[in-house]
Design an enzyme around this catalytic site. Structure first.
Site, short mmCIF file in Angstrom:
data_model
loop_
_atom_site.label_atom_id
_atom_site.label_comp_id
_atom_site.label_asym_id
_atom_site.label_seq_id
_atom_site.Cartn_x
_atom_site.Cartn_y
_atom_site.Cartn_z
CG HIS A 37 -2.04 -0.99 0.85
ND1 HIS A 37 -1.84 -2.24 2.07
CD2 HIS A 37 -2.53 -1.39 0.47
CE1 HIS A 37 -2.55 -3.07 2.61
NE2 HIS A 37 -3.37 -2.60 1.26
N GLY A 147 -2.72 -1.84 -7.44
CA GLY A 147 -2.05 -2.69 -6.86
C GLY A 147 -1.99 -3.40 -8.50
#
Ligand code: AMP
Length: 284
Positions: A37, A147
């Protein structure tokens, strides 16, 4: 870092910043933050003037027998991490804000939202698309960072953004891994020590495939070998497939080269923990 719970206030903050000529980046998350993250946040901070991060454990993307209740929620630790990184706003709405009483609207994406994760998690991508659309309305940023690890999700989100003409640019960032190759994931915390020792073999299967691909072996043989290899190690393999990364069409049994790049998608279970990974292959 300002903690914002109200979508209207959040929209106002982002709007004011953008009308002052600042570029705003947005990183949607479910919290339990890790270096993966953080890499999205850092990319946002490099490319934008202000970054907003959301933390919302979205109930509608979990199936009835999934881990919604036990999903880790280390909220204050997450806030401290984001504060250290230099995030400007944390958007942390509560469930009744995101799903008001009587809510009856869902976004349904077809095409790339079919098969793979959807085959094992019915309704998952409807939940993802719905919450991401709501978050994009609350945080009307220039760029949104996702992602690569959740490759199918990134394709679904880009499809939805294109189809609904949403004014945001989706940026997909590389997978951050542990030193032993395991893709970082909030769910890695569920692994017991013996499962944790085995888990990097998922990445091992991607490397094994990469070598076989470079030797010119066929997709069908590579898939068969990698599935059997992981199963032999004790994984329950949900899928292990080479696909065209844009359309997610499987390449097994297809002779003509794909329009997009070839990419491996894998999902498997170790005990009660479900893990996914992905790797792009070179064209050949
Ligand atoms: P999540 O909190 O699991 O919903 O993930 C939030 C965002 O972080 C998604 O866009 C994920 O794809 C991304 N993400 C999760 N794990 C990683 C990783 N290991 N490396 C890079 N991005 C990741």
């Amino acid at each position: 870092m300002e903690r914002v719970h109200d979508p209207q206030r959040m929209r106002h903050r982002v709007g004011t910043s953008r009308s002052g000529g600042r570029r705003v980046g947005f990183v949607p998350t479910m919290g339990a933050l890790h270096a993966g993250h953080e890499s999205l946040v850092r990319r946002g901070l490099e490319e934008c003037d202000d970054v907003a991060v959301s933390i919302f454990v979205n109930p509608t993307q979990f199936g009835p027998s999934e881990d919604f209740a036990k999903y880790p929620r280390p909220f204050e630790d997450d806030c401290a991490r984001l504060e250290r990184l230099g995030v400007r706003w944390l958007f942390a709405p509560d469930s009744t804000t995101m799903y008001p009483s009587g809510e009856a609207t869902r976004i349904r994406v077809g095409g790339p939202a079919e098969g793979f994760e959807a085959a094992f998690r019915p309704g998952h991508f409807d939940g993802v698309a719905t919450v991401v659309a709501k978050l994009f309305h609350a945080v009307p940023a220039d760029f949104a960072y996702f992602g690569e690890k959740d490759w199918q999700q990134s394709v679904v989100v880009r499809r939805m953004v294109a189809d609904l003409l949403l004014p945001v640019e989706v940026v997909v960032c590389p997978t951050r891994r542990e030193p032993d190759g395991l893709a970082m994931s909030s769910r890695n915390a569920y692994l017991d020590p013996s499962e944790r020792a085995l888990a990097p073999m998922i990445h091992g299967s991607l490397q094994r495939a990469c070598e076989a691909w470079a030797r010119g072996e066929g997709v069908v043989e590579i898939e068969r070998d990698c599935r059997a290899w992981l199963s032999g190690l004790g994984f329950d393999v949900d899928y292990w497939s080479v696909v065209d990364e844009d359309s997610l069409r499987p390449l097994a049994g297809i002779s003509e080269p794909p329009a997009g790049m070839p990419r491996i998608l894998v999902a498997c279970r170790l005990g009660r923990t479900r893990l996914i990974d992905t790797l792009r292959l070179p064209k050949r």
